[in-house]
Scaffold this motif. Structure first.
Motif, PDB file in Angstrom:
ATOM      1  N   LEU A 171      42.990  28.700  39.645  1.00 28.11           N
ATOM      2  CA  LEU A 171      42.678  30.136  40.650  1.00 28.11           C
ATOM      3  C   LEU A 171      42.935  31.323  40.134  1.00 28.11           C
ATOM      4  O   LEU A 171      43.075  32.221  40.094  1.00 28.11           O
ATOM      5  N   VAL A 172      44.455  31.312  38.990  1.00 26.98           N
ATOM      6  CA  VAL A 172      45.112  32.687  38.612  1.00 26.98           C
ATOM      7  C   VAL A 172      45.148  31.955  37.054  1.00 26.98           C
ATOM      8  O   VAL A 172      45.212  30.724  36.661  1.00 26.98           O
ATOM      9  N   ASP A 173      45.384  33.526  35.894  1.00 29.74           N
ATOM     10  CA  ASP A 173      46.528  33.017  35.360  1.00 29.74           C
ATOM     11  C   ASP A 173      47.384  33.266  34.965  1.00 29.74           C
ATOM     12  O   ASP A 173      48.083  32.406  33.956  1.00 29.74           O
ATOM     13  N   SER A 174      48.508  33.885  35.882  1.00 28.84           N
ATOM     14  CA  SER A 174      49.896  33.843  36.145  1.00 28.84           C
ATOM     15  C   SER A 174      49.960  34.179  37.592  1.00 28.84           C
ATOM     16  O   SER A 174      49.339  34.457  38.066  1.00 28.84           O
ATOM     17  N   ARG A 175      51.174  34.150  37.485  1.00 27.74           N
ATOM     18  CA  ARG A 175      52.140  34.656  38.682  1.00 27.74           C
ATOM     19  C   ARG A 175      51.216  35.893  38.594  1.00 27.74           C
ATOM     20  O   ARG A 175      51.300  35.422  40.239  1.00 27.74           O
ATOM     21  N   ASP A 176      51.340  36.665  38.552  1.00 24.63           N
ATOM     22  CA  ASP A 176      51.028  38.290  39.289  1.00 24.63           C
ATOM     23  C   ASP A 176      49.699  38.113  39.221  1.00 24.63           C
ATOM     24  O   ASP A 176      49.178  38.836  41.052  1.00 24.63           O
ATOM     25  N   ASP A 177      48.851  37.303  39.688  1.00 28.29           N
ATOM     26  CA  ASP A 177      47.337  37.077  40.018  1.00 28.29           C
ATOM     27  C   ASP A 177      47.260  36.472  41.080  1.00 28.29           C
ATOM     28  O   ASP A 177      46.348  36.694  41.979  1.00 28.29           O
ATOM     29  N   LEU A 178      48.768  36.149  41.153  1.00 26.66           N
ATOM     30  CA  LEU A 178      48.850  35.320  43.270  1.00 26.66           C
ATOM     31  C   LEU A 178      48.287  36.508  43.767  1.00 26.66           C
ATOM     32  O   LEU A 178      48.063  35.981  44.827  1.00 26.66           O
ATOM     33  N   LYS A 179      48.974  37.759  43.384  1.00 26.76           N
ATOM     34  CA  LYS A 179      48.803  38.755  44.753  1.00 26.76           C
ATOM     35  C   LYS A 179      47.211  39.071  45.141  1.00 26.76           C
ATOM     36  O   LYS A 179      47.020  39.584  46.172  1.00 26.76           O
ATOM     37  N   LYS A 180      46.264  38.528  43.870  1.00 26.03           N
ATOM     38  CA  LYS A 180      45.156  38.668  44.426  1.00 26.03           C
ATOM     39  C   LYS A 180      44.083  38.079  45.493  1.00 26.03           C
ATOM     40  O   LYS A 180      43.028  38.227  45.630  1.00 26.03           O
ATOM     41  N   LEU A 181      44.782  36.544  45.584  1.00 36.40           N
ATOM     42  CA  LEU A 181      43.696  35.672  46.577  1.00 36.40           C
ATOM     43  C   LEU A 181      44.011  36.499  48.178  1.00 36.40           C
ATOM     44  O   LEU A 181      44.651  36.916  48.348  1.00 36.40           O
ATOM     45  N   ASP A 182      42.758  36.262  48.038  1.00 37.91           N
ATOM     46  CA  ASP A 182      42.399  36.334  49.710  1.00 37.91           C
ATOM     47  C   ASP A 182      43.323  35.620  50.592  1.00 37.91           C
ATOM     48  O   ASP A 182      43.429  34.323  50.440  1.00 37.91           O
ATOM     49  N   THR A 183      43.427  35.660  51.853  1.00 43.06           N
ATOM     50  CA  THR A 183      44.243  35.338  52.462  1.00 43.06           C
ATOM     51  C   THR A 183      44.359  34.035  52.895  1.00 43.06           C
ATOM     52  O   THR A 183      44.829  33.019  53.167  1.00 43.06           O
ATOM     53  N   GLU A 184      43.507  33.383  53.002  1.00 41.78           N
ATOM     54  CA  GLU A 184      42.527  31.619  53.053  1.00 41.78           C
ATOM     55  C   GLU A 184      42.880  30.933  52.019  1.00 41.78           C
ATOM     56  O   GLU A 184      43.655  29.917  52.248  1.00 41.78           O
ATOM     57  N   THR A 185      42.615  31.861  51.124  1.00 42.85           N
ATOM     58  CA  THR A 185      42.979  30.931  49.625  1.00 42.85           C
ATOM     59  C   THR A 185      44.354  30.338  49.205  1.00 42.85           C
ATOM     60  O   THR A 185      45.096  29.250  49.180  1.00 42.85           O
ATOM     61  N   ASN A 186      45.151  31.586  49.929  1.00 44.28           N
ATOM     62  CA  ASN A 186      46.140  31.956  49.847  1.00 44.28           C
ATOM     63  C   ASN A 186      47.535  30.413  50.289  1.00 44.28           C
ATOM     64  O   ASN A 186      47.892  30.447  50.227  1.00 44.28           O
TER      65      ASN A 186
END
Lengths: 189, 189, 189
Positions: B48-63
């Protein structure tokens, strides 16, 4: 169908006195049930324990089931009567505050009102003072304050989970009769 | 089956230091897991992500699904060990306090204890002060106070939802060792 | 799909003014919905009531269903628009604080943000003062303080149940424009 009312408050807040006075002066009929007592009765019926002390030895899942059973049994009592359940929103232990009204208890009780009796932490401290040493007064008053705040936070959560009213009744020194009248007023609503 | 213990506290409260000291002096074996780190690991595994920073870009449901997956994975770790999960009850953002322990995380973690490390807002302010300008001191101390109160409110809700103990341990300046001993005491319970 | 934002605050806190100013200066388009009004509309459509006053006469179950229906109807409005729902986290009544955002309302609204407008209890008291008698000032300010604290506790619970941000915006006397800007900033996030 009657209503389930929950009354909570720290020990030393005067819950017993206020409730007793309220029951003397009200015209209504309430069945007063102590939640802890009911848990012990049911645990004995289910041959889980021989005495109240054994309750602590039950594993988490058995204890949770017992909490649910007690709540359901109280809810059944409310079929014919308005009920007042005496209990705690939080129970102080050496390992932290244990919620006295966890989600599953609340959902099985379906309370109409959660009524919290409160007093100033300093007053509660004075009322529960057991010896004449006051060395730790400041610290102990602060702990009572924290305990009472956490109890209200847990009671607020209970109101959101069930839709129940959260009522906070003050019981300052020497005014138990006024607090009893406030309680009757709230119960009547 | 081991127990899941959650430890929370604002940054600047000294959570890392106290936890480290506690782990040095305790005789018990705990697996310490950082909840955020576990989320990143799982998100990477799931590509889903390459780095910790990408976490913020996930949509609500995925998160939300990721939060559940991380909680379940930690719960599995508790099969063989007592676990300590480091996380936050509330995360301060420019858009408000984000609950770090939402309902679905709590329900999948099934914690036995939620342990909050706290300190006076003024002390937290001093510990996190980055420059020597104190123009906004009063305002910032008030914000830390609000943040810490909201964190406890959310932790109280977590206790009601799960039945977990809520323990509040003070960590005043220069007393990290005492706080570490208090923590061990609570974990032991 | 748009977002559901909930804005709460005691009467006297200036919610109407701040929201109006925010809507004037923002570039975004929000549909502002009053939750109480929506409940009345739906109750009339369902021929449950003739007027707002009749709402109080509905039994608990009907009222709960109506709360759910109103929440679902607002959630549907958010399909095409970002929505702002004006309501209360707690409603003061003679029988206690009634949760304005009980679990079932929250779960059907699925809010992204719960935004609480707050002010100092003393300022709220001054703004809502109706006569020039100040005999009970101290007591009334304390009650406003309690009310506002309980409202935040219930809002914190709502954040944990839904994962929504809880944002607290201060509205001190004479700074409604700043509060409006803060609100826009939070809504944008």
């Amino acid at each position: 169908m009657g209503e389930v009312n929950i009354i909570i408050g720290l020990s030393g807040v005067g819950k017993g006195t206020v409730l007793e006075q309220a029951m003397l002066i009200t015209d209504e009929d309430y069945k007063v049930i102590n939640y802890g007592d009911r848990m012990v009765e049911i645990a004995k019926d289910q041959r889980l324990v021989d005495s109240r002390d054994d309750l602590k030895k039950l594993d988490t899942e058995t204890n949770k089931q017992l909490q649910k059973d007690a709540a359901e049994s109280i809810f059944d009592d409310a079929e014919d009567n308005d009920v007042i359940v005496e209990t705690h929103a939080a129970i102080q232990t050496p390992f932290g505050y244990l919620p006295g009204l966890p989600k599953w208890t609340l959902e099985n009780l379906e309370p109409s009102k959660i009524i919290m009796l409160r007093a100033e932490p300093k007053a509660i401290y004075e009322r529960t003072l057991e010896d004449d040493s006051r060395d730790r007064e400041h610290e102990e008053v602060e702990q009572i304050e924290e305990y009472q705040e956490v109890a209200r936070e847990m009671a607020s959560t209970g109101a959101v989970l069930t839709g129940a009213y959260l009522s906070v009744i003050e019981n300052p020194d020497g005014h138990a009769e006024q607090a009893a009248e406030d309680l009757i007023e709230v119960l009547r609503g």
